[in-house]
Structure formats: C-alpha cells, structure tokens
Scaffold this motif. Structure first.
Motif, short mmCIF file in Angstrom:
data_model
loop_
_atom_site.label_atom_id
_atom_site.label_comp_id
_atom_site.label_asym_id
_atom_site.label_seq_id
_atom_site.Cartn_x
_atom_site.Cartn_y
_atom_site.Cartn_z
N UNK A 105 0.84 -1.19 0.00
CA UNK A 105 0.00 0.00 0.00
C UNK A 105 0.87 1.24 0.00
N UNK A 106 0.59 2.17 -0.91
CA UNK A 106 1.25 3.47 -0.91
C UNK A 106 0.24 4.48 -0.39
N UNK A 107 0.52 5.07 0.77
CA UNK A 107 -0.44 5.93 1.45
C UNK A 107 0.20 7.27 1.78
N UNK A 112 -1.59 13.88 9.15
CA UNK A 112 -0.55 13.26 9.97
C UNK A 112 0.84 13.74 9.57
N UNK A 113 0.98 14.15 8.31
CA UNK A 113 2.27 14.63 7.82
C UNK A 113 3.19 13.51 7.39
N UNK A 114 2.62 12.36 6.99
CA UNK A 114 3.43 11.21 6.63
C UNK A 114 2.99 10.61 5.30
N UNK A 115 3.94 9.94 4.65
CA UNK A 115 3.64 9.15 3.47
C UNK A 115 4.54 7.92 3.50
N UNK A 116 4.11 6.85 2.85
CA UNK A 116 4.96 5.68 2.86
C UNK A 116 4.32 4.50 2.17
#
Length: 567
Positions: free
Chosen positions: A79-81, A86-90
């Motif tokens: 999963x690419x989210x 939240x200030x996050x990606x990954x």
C-alpha cells in the motif's frame, strides 16, 4: 472601496495564504522516521542533504522484498499511502486481515532485539516505523488499527507492536522533531552509540570515527570508510569512438573495432579524451548511475565535467559561509602549503645518493626549503603565504633534476618547470598527470557535494576551479611527481613514439597518453596508510576522504585536513 479597507482585505488574504501554506507542509517518508529514531544525524544527511548510499545491505533488503512478492503472489499487497493531516507518506510492506483485524506487516532482513530474558523485541527504530505505518493507515483509510507486526527473517521471528494512544502521540512528536530538524542549517552531532555507526550505510559520509579521533587523539579509529572503489574508470582515447547506452549498460563503439558493453554499476567515471563522442542517452544514464563524466582535450588539458549534483544545498551554504571568512581561509591555506612543501622536501630527501658533491647540493636545497617552511605558520596574509610557497616551489623544481637516474635517457633532462605548453618530455608527462589529477579532484568534490568554484587559497583568476586547485596541492607529489620520476628512471618511455614534438611544444602522443593513463590509474590503486588516522586506503579513496575531511574543518569537527605528507 476605501484605501484602508482594501489594505485590510489584502492583509487578510495574505495571512490566509500563509496559514494555508503552513498547513500544506510537505509530508515526511515513514522511512525518515526510522532514520530519525536510529540516529538524528542519519536523518539529517538523508532528508536535508539528500545523501543516500546503496550498500550491500540495501540491495539485500530489496532482494528480500522481491522474493516475498514473488513467493506470496496475490496474497502480497503493498500500500502506498499519504496523510497531510498526519504529515506522513509511505509504502506498507504488506497488509493482512487476521480475525477481522487489519494488521500492517514490516519485513526486516536482520535479527530482532533480545531483552535480558532473551525475549524477542523490536528495535526502537523498527518499532517507531511500524507504529507510524499503523497511524498512517488509520488516517488514510479511516479504519482502526490495533497492532503492527515485524518479521525478522534472520531468526524467523515475528514481533507484535501494539498501537496505543501513547504510541500515536509518540509518532506525532517524532514528526514534529523531524520537521524542526529539517529547518536547521547545522548537522546534528555524531551519535554516542558507536555500535550504530558500524551498521550505518552513511558512515563513509558522516565519518564518525574520524570525528571521535579529533575529540580523543588517544583512541584508535576503526576504518568505516571503504578501502577501495572497485568500479572502473573508463578512458575513451581513440578519436571517433562513440559512447552510447544499451539497456542498463554503456556501449562503447570504436571506429574499427567491435563494440564493448559495460554494466553501469561497474563504472565509476567516464573520461572523454580528444574528439570521442557521447550520446545524450548515455549522459542521462551516467547522471542516473552517479557516473562521473569528464572531458580532456587532445593536447592533454582538462576541459570540464558533467555536474549532476542534486540537493546538498546546506552543505554548500556552510562552505560559502566558512570560506567567506579571511582568517579561516588563511588557516586552511597554511595547512595546505605546509602539506605540499613537506611532501616536496621529503621527496627530495629520497634522492640523496651518488657523489658527496651531488648530495651536498641536494642537502643545501632541502635545508633551505625547511627554513622557508618554518615561516609558514607565521604568515599573516595570503599574499605573504603565496610568496613563501613560491620560494619553496622554486627550490623544489631547481633540485628535482638531480633525482633523475644516471641511466635515464638524456632526452628527459630538464632545467625547471615549464608549461602552457611544456617544452620538454619530462614536463609534458607532469602536465598531463596534473590534468588527470585535476579531473579526479573535481570528481571527488562533486561526489561530496561541494562547490569547486569556491576555494580558500587559489583565487578565481583562471579556468580551473579554485577549490580543485587547492586540493590538488596535497596530491601532486605522491600521485604525479613520484610516479613520473619513477617511470623515467625505469626507462618506461619511448622518447620517439610516446611524444609529439611540434616546434618548442612537446606533448604526449596517442600511445604516450594511453601508457600514462595506465601508469596513473595503477598508481591510484596503490594503498597509503593515513599518517594520522592509522588505516590504509587506496589513493583513489584518499582523494574523496580528503575532501570530506576538508568539509569537517568548517563543520566543527576539524583537525585532520592536510596531513597527507609522504614519508
């Protein structure tokens, strides 16, 4: 509309846009939080200075994920989210449903942490990473997550990490710390946990052991800097040769020979001599693969390099700030002049042989050089330092002919240094060697991410970048002067076929250039024990190390630059 009302409206609009921009901060990679928990300095090097190193551990991790994806087939879901809130990606390694619960999985190639009772636990950086992924899934997919799991493949253990409100707060605080660190212009200090440095892929950039040595000269630094670079340096010397790209390989096509292909990962530099050609596709490929591309004229003069630096802005800002300080530049210049002058003097000391009369002349010159060098620490300005350096250089070149063997061909006898153009065979060899050395110094500067055009000693008056000319001084004697003198005394040159004489101008012929390139590259493969650090590196690696040690001089971790003096 009254003017005051219009101004108020405009101010409100600007304020609203400022708030909107503040709320639209760039999201952080979850992997960046992993680096932050491992070592704040590692986070800064990767996220602010944009330095990444792909070592064996990185490639092994990629192979593990590829194998898992292949083995599990449709059951493998990545999963690419991203969550602005939240200030996050990954990218989550895997997402599974267990007893009605959605559980994120993270796969690690190594071993887990064991507590005193031998119970399997997650490493702190891995724990924060899986918590961040769990929070990201909650924020992006709006589903509750109770736990995440980490599988450590080296000991085949799965560790559960429970997501609580405390864990969510920990992730939010980590994001805030990361954002604050990204705004800083200064690198964090090295970690106090030395064991982390041994496993860190960026240890060759950070140089933590070298910093600890400057703080405690009694300790013996462990070499974390790679001893050698096994990638090839490809010199294209034949006129008309075409360099192109074929898949993930460089394709080299001489005019009258079959083409040769080389995998990009095996090439460190591509050096184009004379009128060889390189395609746009090959240049793009070299930029992507971090392959240095450099150009040398048919007459043996350095012309330029392909600069593909990205990021590293903070590093150059620190360089600009430091080298705008005249006193700091003078301090570095004193170290540089002493380093080169001592190497020149000690090289001459190796030549004391033959008759007493010859040794007496050489000894007198060596003593004169020593008296001049003793004045260097007291030089109060760059102009006076230049005068001292000029005196040492004049004495060196005046005495250097005495180093020639009695068996050396008379065609190699010379009186002094001459150039632009060189007027004898010995100076032709020296000039071509300095051109290759300048190329290598610039390559090292670009690899490190500094600005070649801003130096501390040489002034921007010629075509060559001043910082490269500064750093060349350290390596002229060990890499060029010593190698040239040795090759002449061993009669390795053909005085006719290896040189091209045009009136008063003497250049290397095609065969001479190829022979010199081989001599020079073999010299760079030889190892030298660092006088201060006590470990050995090839000259090729020492070039980059010296640039990194120079950068430490203005990063609050100096003390090791300019100590490479031959014995």
């Amino acid at each position: 509309m009254p003017e005051s009302t219009a101004n108020t409206s405009t101010a409100s609009t600007i304020a609203a846009r400022s708030v909107e921009c503040a709320n639209e901060q760039e999201t952080l990679r979850v992997n960046a939080l992993h680096a932050l928990a491992y070592c704040p300095r590692l986070f800064y090097l990767e996220e602010v200075e944009e330095l990444y190193t792909q070592d064996d551990a990185v490639f092994a991790g990629r192979r593990l994920h590829a194998e898992l994806e292949r083995d599990e087939g449709d059951d493998w879901e990545e999963l690419v989210l991203e969550s602005a809130e939240l200030g996050l990606r990954g990218k989550v390694d895997a997402l599974r449903n267990r007893d009605g619960q959605t559980i994120p999985y993270e796969h690690k190639r190594g071993r887990c942490y064991r507590d005193r009772e031998g119970k399997a636990q997650a490493w702190e950086s891995d724990r924060l990473q899986i918590l961040a992924y769990a929070c990201l899934i909650e924020a992006a997919r709006k589903i509750p997550i109770q736990e995440g799991r980490i599988r450590y493949h080296a000991d085949n253990v799965v560790v559960k990490v429970i997501l609580t409100d405390t864990g969510r707060q920990e992730v939010r605080e980590a994001v805030q710390r990361a954002r604050a660190l990204r705004q800083s212009t200064e690198r964090p200090p090295i970690t106090t946990n030395e064991r982390l440095c041994v496993r860190c892929s960026l240890a060759p950039v950070c140089l933590p052991e070298e910093t600890r040595y400057t703080q405690d000269p009694e300790r013996h630094p462990v070499r974390l800097f790679p001893e050698d670079d096994d990638r090839e340096i490809i010199h294209i010397t034949e006129v008309g040769t075409m360099v192109g790209k074929s898949g993930e390989q460089l394709k080299i096509s001489p005019r009258e020979k079959p083409p040769v292909t080389l995998p990009g990962r095996q090439v460190g530099q591509l050096v184009i001599h004379s009128f060889a050609q390189v395609s746009t596709q090959a240049l793009y490929f070299c930029a992507e693969q971090d392959i240095g591309v450099h150009f040398i004229s048919g007459g043996g003069r350095y012309l330029g390099s392909l600069d593909t630096r990205q990021g590293s802005i903070q590093r150059r800002v620190r360089q600009y700030r430091a080298l705008s300080n005249p006193e700091f530049c003078l301090e570095l210049a004193r170290k540089l002049v002493l380093c080169r002058g001592e190497s020149q003097r000690k090289f001459l000391m190796r030549g004391r042989r033959g008759s007493e009369a010859e040794n007496e002349t050489l000894n007198r010159t060596i003593d004169q050089m020593q008296r001049v060098l003793k004045q260097v620490p007291q030089a109060s300005a760059l102009d006076s330092l230049l005068g001292l350096e000029g005196n040492v250089a004049a004495l060196y070149w005046q005495a250097l002919p005495a180093m020639l063997s009695q068996n050396a061909p008379p065609e190699f006898h010379f009186v002094s240094r001459n150039r632009r153009p060189p007027k004898d065979r010995f100076n032709a060899l020296i000039s071509f060697g300095y051109a290759l050395l300048l190329k290598d110094i610039i390559n090292a500067i670009l690899v490190v991410g500094l600005e070649p055009a801003l130096g501390f000693y040489h002034q921007p008056r010629t075509q060559a970048p001043p910082l490269a000319l500064d750093l060349m001084e350290i390596f002229r004697v060990p890499l060029v002067d010593l190698a040239v003198m040795g090759s002449v005394n061993r009669n390795q040159w053909d005085v006719e076929t290896d040189f091209d004489i045009r009136g008063e101008q003497v250049l290397l012929s095609s065969s001479g250039r190829r022979k010199f390139i081989d001599l020079y590259e073999r010299r760079k493969e030889e190892s030298w024990k660092h006088p201060a650090l006590g470990y050995s590196l090839t000259y090729r690696r020492l070039l980059e190390l010296e640039v990194r040690l120079l950068e430490k001089e203005w990063s609050g971790e100096g003390g090791l630059f300019g100590q490479l003096v031959i014995r």
